[in-house]
Structure formats: C-alpha cells, structure tokens
Design an enzyme around this catalytic site. Structure first.
Site, PDB file in Angstrom:
ATOM      1  N   CYS A  25       0.799  -1.219   0.000  1.00 23.35           N
ATOM      2  CA  CYS A  25       0.000   0.000   0.000  1.00 23.35           C
ATOM      3  C   CYS A  25       0.834   1.274   0.000  1.00 23.35           C
ATOM      4  O   CYS A  25       0.295   2.357  -0.115  1.00 23.35           O
ATOM      5  CB  CYS A  25      -0.916   0.014   1.223  1.00 23.35           C
ATOM      6  SG  CYS A  25       0.018   0.029   2.761  1.00 23.35           S
ATOM      7  N   CYS A  98      -0.472  -4.822   7.586  1.00 24.43           N
ATOM      8  CA  CYS A  98      -0.348  -3.659   8.471  1.00 24.43           C
ATOM      9  C   CYS A  98       0.434  -4.051   9.725  1.00 24.43           C
ATOM     10  O   CYS A  98       1.284  -3.295  10.196  1.00 24.43           O
ATOM     11  CB  CYS A  98      -1.730  -3.129   8.852  1.00 24.43           C
ATOM     12  SG  CYS A  98      -2.859  -2.923   7.464  1.00 24.43           S
TER      13      CYS A  98
HETATM   14 FE1  FES Z   1      -1.153  -0.447   4.451  1.00 22.76          FE
HETATM   15 FE2  FES Z   1      -2.585  -0.712   6.660  1.00 22.76          FE
HETATM   16  S1  FES Z   1      -3.331  -0.534   4.625  1.00 22.76           S
HETATM   17  S2  FES Z   1      -0.482  -0.406   6.488  1.00 22.76           S
END
Ligand code: FES
Length: 149
Positions: A25, A98
């Site tokens: 992400c 995460c």
């Molecule tokens: Fe990437 Fe949580 S969505 S760290």
C-alpha cells in the site's frame, strides 16, 4: 479515532530507530526505541512510533510499543506482527500486512532482517484476489451517473 494511541510520536535521544514500508500500500512506519539496564540485562525501556499508514497499523504499533516494554531485544525480535496485533482481535486478511509493517519497523530498529513482504501487485484487483479470494465487481459508470441524477 477519538484519541491518539499510546506512544505516538518521535523520541529524542532514542538508542535505535527502524523504518519499514509496505509494498502493498505504500504506507510507512518508523519506530524509536530506548533501552535500559535491568538486572544486568539490556531491556527495552520504551518505544514510540510514527506512521504514514492506516488506522490498523497505528493501532498495532501502539499495542506493540506496550508489549515490548521490559523485553530484551531478542525477546522483542521473536514477536511476530500477528502476536503484536492479537490483543486487538483477529485482523482481516487485507490488514495482515499492516501488522507486518510494525514487525518490520521493530526488526529494522533492532538490526534484524525485516519479514519478507509480498511482491507488489500490479493492480488493486491483483493485490486482493490471490490471497483473499475476494471477487470484485466494478460499478457500471452509467449506473453511477444515473444515481447521481
Ligand atoms: Fe497499508 Fe494498513 S493498509 S499499512
């Protein structure tokens, strides 16, 4: 989030700093650690973090800074992201990285190799489908236009 999680922010005079980024992400997390001597052992006195990440990463990082207090570096290194997130309840598959981000920052601070992140996916659909089995249906743009009227 109504209030800041525990131990958020930079730490001046830290003994160790570690940073990790997520290939999934693009989020990043940094952790600062201060050690102290306790009964002849070096243990983690306290830790703080900063995150350019989602609320899950922030929550897991806040929990991790509590869980590693009083542990030796070796004990802290043995903890996985999953273990650090456990007090928060099970994470959905899309949020496991995460917790791995937090684990990576901790390992980086303590001088150990970070957990192997999955290779970045080519698209959002690619990043969701293989691990979760989630089927994604795209909205028909003309449907959105109809609803906006
Ligand atoms: Fe990437 Fe949580 S969505 S760290």
């Amino acid at each position: 989030m109504d209030q800041a999680p525990d131990n958020m922010g930079e730490m001046s005079g830290a003994d160790a700093v570690g940073t990790a980024g997520s290939g999934d992400c693009g989020d990043m997390l940094r952790m600062w650690i201060k050690f102290r001597e306790e009964n002849g052992r070096k243990v983690i006195d306290r830790a703080t973090f900063q995150s350019f990440g989602c609320q899950t990463a922030v929550a897991v990082a806040g929990m991790a800074t509590q869980l590693i207090r009083g542990k030796t570096p070796q004990e802290a290194l043995s903890m996985t992201g999953e273990e650090m997130a456990a007090p928060l309840g099970p994470l959905p598959p899309m949020k496991i990285h995460c917790a791995q981000l937090v684990e990576g920052a901790l390992k980086n601070a303590l001088g150990a190799p970070a957990p192997q992140a999955p290779a970045p996916a080519r698209s959002l659909v690619d990043s969701l489908t293989p691990r979760t089995g989630v089927k994604i249906s795209f909205l028909n743009p003309s449907d959105e236009t109809d609803q906006a009227r």
